[in-house]
Design a protein around this motif. Structure first.
Motif, PDB file in Angstrom:
ATOM      1  N   GLU A   1     -35.820  -5.121  37.897  1.00 40.01           N
ATOM      2  CA  GLU A   1     -35.745  -3.535  37.148  1.00 40.01           C
ATOM      3  C   GLU A   1     -36.053  -2.441  36.681  1.00 40.01           C
ATOM      4  OE1 GLU A   1     -32.332  -4.218  36.564  1.00 40.01           O
ATOM      5  OE2 GLU A   1     -32.306  -6.094  36.923  1.00 40.01           O
ATOM      6  N   ASP A   2     -37.249  -2.318  37.017  1.00 38.55           N
ATOM      7  CA  ASP A   2     -38.570  -1.619  36.467  1.00 38.55           C
ATOM      8  C   ASP A   2     -39.694  -1.776  37.679  1.00 38.55           C
ATOM      9  OD1 ASP A   2     -40.183   0.977  35.853  1.00 38.55           O
ATOM     10  OD2 ASP A   2     -40.071  -0.366  33.714  1.00 38.55           O
TER      11      ASP A   2
ATOM     12  N   THR B   1     -29.815 -13.102  31.117  1.00 37.72           N
ATOM     13  CA  THR B   1     -30.389 -12.002  30.530  1.00 37.72           C
ATOM     14  C   THR B   1     -30.105 -10.895  30.556  1.00 37.72           C
ATOM     15  OG1 THR B   1     -32.187 -11.421  32.646  1.00 37.72           O
ATOM     16  CG2 THR B   1     -32.395 -12.999  30.358  1.00 37.72           C
ATOM     17  N   THR B   2     -30.394 -10.015  29.432  1.00 37.66           N
ATOM     18  CA  THR B   2     -29.006  -8.476  30.097  1.00 37.66           C
ATOM     19  C   THR B   2     -30.841  -7.451  30.389  1.00 37.66           C
ATOM     20  OG1 THR B   2     -30.384  -7.634  27.986  1.00 37.66           O
ATOM     21  CG2 THR B   2     -28.251  -8.220  27.709  1.00 37.66           C
ATOM     22  N   LYS B   3     -30.026  -6.688  31.603  1.00 37.94           N
ATOM     23  CA  LYS B   3     -30.853  -5.769  32.037  1.00 37.94           C
ATOM     24  C   LYS B   3     -32.148  -4.769  31.541  1.00 37.94           C
ATOM     25  CE  LYS B   3     -29.802  -0.797  34.565  1.00 37.94           C
ATOM     26  NZ  LYS B   3     -30.616  -1.280  35.596  1.00 37.94           N
ATOM     27  N   GLU B   4     -31.345  -4.928  29.349  1.00 42.01           N
ATOM     28  CA  GLU B   4     -32.536  -3.660  29.040  1.00 42.01           C
ATOM     29  C   GLU B   4     -33.640  -5.286  29.058  1.00 42.01           C
ATOM     30  OE1 GLU B   4     -29.287  -4.214  28.448  1.00 42.01           O
ATOM     31  OE2 GLU B   4     -29.054  -2.183  29.375  1.00 42.01           O
ATOM     32  N   GLU B   5     -33.188  -6.321  28.605  1.00 40.83           N
ATOM     33  CA  GLU B   5     -34.443  -7.828  28.428  1.00 40.83           C
ATOM     34  C   GLU B   5     -35.137  -7.764  29.820  1.00 40.83           C
ATOM     35  OE1 GLU B   5     -32.264 -10.869  25.068  1.00 40.83           O
ATOM     36  OE2 GLU B   5     -31.904 -10.783  27.637  1.00 40.83           O
TER      37      GLU B   5
ATOM     38  N   LYS C   1     -41.064  -7.878  22.423  1.00 35.00           N
ATOM     39  CA  LYS C   1     -42.054  -8.472  22.655  1.00 35.00           C
ATOM     40  C   LYS C   1     -42.446  -8.827  23.983  1.00 35.00           C
ATOM     41  CE  LYS C   1     -44.896  -5.993  18.442  1.00 35.00           C
ATOM     42  NZ  LYS C   1     -45.567  -6.430  17.483  1.00 35.00           N
ATOM     43  N   ILE C   2     -41.567  -9.999  23.876  1.00 33.85           N
ATOM     44  CA  ILE C   2     -41.418 -10.801  24.431  1.00 33.85           C
ATOM     45  C   ILE C   2     -40.475 -10.976  25.834  1.00 33.85           C
ATOM     46  CG2 ILE C   2     -41.639 -13.347  25.461  1.00 33.85           C
ATOM     47  CD1 ILE C   2     -44.021 -12.731  23.463  1.00 33.85           C
ATOM     48  N   ASN C   3     -40.549 -10.825  27.429  1.00 34.36           N
ATOM     49  CA  ASN C   3     -39.968 -10.206  27.984  1.00 34.36           C
ATOM     50  C   ASN C   3     -39.186 -11.946  28.558  1.00 34.36           C
ATOM     51  OD1 ASN C   3     -38.212 -10.191  30.852  1.00 34.36           O
ATOM     52  ND2 ASN C   3     -38.958  -8.279  30.769  1.00 34.36           N
ATOM     53  N   PRO C   4     -38.487 -12.303  28.104  1.00 34.90           N
ATOM     54  CA  PRO C   4     -37.598 -13.416  28.479  1.00 34.90           C
ATOM     55  C   PRO C   4     -37.689 -14.191  30.273  1.00 34.90           C
ATOM     56  CG  PRO C   4     -35.547 -11.871  27.189  1.00 34.90           C
ATOM     57  CD  PRO C   4     -36.683 -11.276  27.792  1.00 34.90           C
ATOM     58  N   LEU C   5     -38.309 -13.247  30.674  1.00 35.91           N
ATOM     59  CA  LEU C   5     -38.399 -13.677  32.042  1.00 35.91           C
ATOM     60  C   LEU C   5     -39.485 -14.577  32.705  1.00 35.91           C
ATOM     61  CD1 LEU C   5     -37.395 -10.479  34.311  1.00 35.91           C
ATOM     62  CD2 LEU C   5     -35.774 -12.242  33.772  1.00 35.91           C
ATOM     63  N   ILE C   6     -40.711 -14.283  31.533  1.00 37.85           N
ATOM     64  CA  ILE C   6     -41.789 -15.365  31.878  1.00 37.85           C
ATOM     65  C   ILE C   6     -41.099 -17.238  31.127  1.00 37.85           C
ATOM     66  CG2 ILE C   6     -42.804 -12.992  31.033  1.00 37.85           C
ATOM     67  CD1 ILE C   6     -43.093 -14.440  28.390  1.00 37.85           C
TER      68      ILE C   6
ATOM     69  N   LEU D   1     -34.875 -15.945  22.557  1.00 36.73           N
ATOM     70  CA  LEU D   1     -35.480 -16.536  21.491  1.00 36.73           C
ATOM     71  C   LEU D   1     -36.610 -15.860  20.747  1.00 36.73           C
ATOM     72  CD1 LEU D   1     -34.908 -17.755  18.248  1.00 36.73           C
ATOM     73  CD2 LEU D   1     -35.803 -20.006  19.440  1.00 36.73           C
ATOM     74  N   MET D   2     -37.704 -15.678  21.286  1.00 34.67           N
ATOM     75  CA  MET D   2     -38.813 -15.607  20.698  1.00 34.67           C
ATOM     76  C   MET D   2     -39.096 -13.571  21.233  1.00 34.67           C
ATOM     77  SD  MET D   2     -41.693 -17.984  23.106  1.00 34.67           S
ATOM     78  CE  MET D   2     -42.917 -17.001  22.433  1.00 34.67           C
ATOM     79  N   CYS D   3     -38.091 -13.356  22.066  1.00 35.17           N
ATOM     80  CA  CYS D   3     -37.675 -12.087  22.365  1.00 35.17           C
ATOM     81  C   CYS D   3     -37.791 -11.144  20.801  1.00 35.17           C
ATOM     82  CB  CYS D   3     -36.916 -11.307  23.401  1.00 35.17           C
ATOM     83  SG  CYS D   3     -36.685  -9.666  23.493  1.00 35.17           S
ATOM     84  N   LYS D   4     -36.511 -12.168  20.022  1.00 32.94           N
ATOM     85  CA  LYS D   4     -35.433 -11.839  19.243  1.00 32.94           C
ATOM     86  C   LYS D   4     -36.968 -11.398  17.520  1.00 32.94           C
ATOM     87  CE  LYS D   4     -31.523 -11.072  20.512  1.00 32.94           C
ATOM     88  NZ  LYS D   4     -31.252  -9.526  20.350  1.00 32.94           N
TER      89      LYS D   4
END
Length: 382
Positions: free
Chosen positions: A348-349, A195-199, A321-326, A313-316
């Motif tokens: 990250e936040d 994942t990227t920092k933004e994701e 709207k979906i954080n890939p971390l979950i 993929l769901m984020c894209k």
């Protein structure tokens, strides 16, 4: 004096020092490490403390898990009878009832897409199955080993018993529970790698409120659908949903409290110590066990990666709207995996709260791992 000397000599030779091998000392050291991780570091102490203590006991006094046929008086060791409850699939099923009574399926109901993330994380199981075949395990043994990738100890024990792999049950169970406890160490590097920092900083919208009727219907519907399609999952999925129905119905508070507290903790003690007691040096320190531990780790890592990648993929697809971390929470380690998703996102936040969103894939992973076990049993006609 000769009598006294002979008596002292007998007492001396009855101590464990004259019977321990170098392998026993290695396993005792491993038990100390597990106790340190559980007590000092707080890594799933409810699991690691009884497992580590069972490991310590059996490597000092092997007869504590001896079968009646192996003892002079025809009575088995204390932990032999505990372990029999594992082999008969009783303790894993009761654990699932307790988990169900403790679990809020609201996040999963509010966001049904979580089912997909829970399913994606099962990729590690089926990937490890084919790797185990390549490493020389037979098909049933490969299936029993690969389920470790779901990071679900009770399901691992359940499937090993159903597939007749009781000889591998100890290493499989210890590997599964160890990886459950080590989720905070294993998962974060994989999550950050993909994942990227933004994701990782994506904030998700609040989940919709879930009605009481939805929560009551959920365990009934899931049991009906899953157990009709895969009847062999009934001992796990059925008990999971029964415990949850106790919780959500609101009319059997005593049963819900018993299942989630007294019964759950009693079963954890019995299961944990008996699983730990399968790790005698003779049974554990061999090439087969090393293969099982390695395959379990690979399966767990693959499952975590698959969940994160499907989350991307769901984020894209959802426009961010979906954080890939979950997606990493799609493994079955409840609620530790969801907490890790929250922790990595908060790095990250600090204002980002992913815990409830991650609980959806996390509880879906519990169901998904049980379904994966049911698929294997169906394939082998169990």
């Amino acid at each position: 004096m000769s009598y006294v000397g002979e008596t002292l000599s007998n007492l001396l030779h009855q101590t464990a020092f004259f019977n321990l091998t170098w392998g026993n000392y290695v396993m005792i050291l491993v038990a100390f490490v597990f106790l340190f991780l559980a007590i000092k570091k707080g890594f799933e102490p409810l699991l690691l403390v009884p497992i580590a203590f069972g490991m310590l006991l059996v490597n000092i006094y092997p007869d504590i898990i001896a079968s009646p046929e192996e003892t002079s008086n025809g009575v088995g060791g204390l932990l032999y009878y505990f372990y029999s409850l594992d082999e008969w699939s009783i303790l894993p099923s009761l654990i699932f009832m307790g988990v169900g009574a403790m679990t809020d399926f609201g996040p999963l109901i509010a966001n049904p897409m979580s089912f997909l993330l829970g399913a994606a994380a099962q990729f590690g199981i089926f990937g490890a199955y084919f790797m185990a075949i390549l490493l020389g395990f037979n098909d049933k043994a490969a299936a029993a080993v690969s389920i470790i990738g779901g990071a679900d100890g009770p399901t691992s024990i359940f499937l090993a018993g159903k597939l007749g792999q009781t000889g591998l049950m100890g290493p499989i169970a210890v590997a599964a529970y160890s990886y459950m406890a080590l989720v905070p160490i294993i998962q974060p590097p994989i999550m950050k790698l993909f994942t990227t920092k933004e994701e990782r900083a994506i904030k998700m919208q609040n989940l919709r409120p879930v009605s009481k009727l939805e929560k009551i219907l959920f365990p009934i519907v899931v049991t009906s659908v899953v157990c009709i399609l895969l009847p062999t999952t009934a001992p796990l999925v059925g008990m999971l949903m029964l415990g949850n129905l106790f919780r959500e119905s609101g009319v059997v508070r005593q049963l819900s409290e018993t299942a989630s507290n007294a019964m759950m903790y009693i079963v954890v003690i019995l299961l944990g110590t008996s699983v730990g007691a399968t790790t005698s040096a003779e049974a554990f320190l061999n090439i087969t066990t090393l293969k099982i531990v390695a395959l379990g780790l690979i399966a767990f890592m693959f499952g975590t990666a698959a969940g994160v990648l499907f989350g991307k993929l769901m984020c894209k697809v959802t426009g961010g709207k979906i954080n890939p971390l979950i997606g990493s929470a799609g493994v079955s380690a409840v609620p530790m995996a969801a907490r890790v998703s929250q922790k990595v996102g908060a790095e990250e936040d600090p204002t980002n709260f992913l815990l409830m969103h991650a609980m959806g894939p996390n509880v879906a992973g519990v169901i998904g791992t049980a379904v994966a076990a049911g698929v294997f049993m169906a394939i082998f006609g169990i």
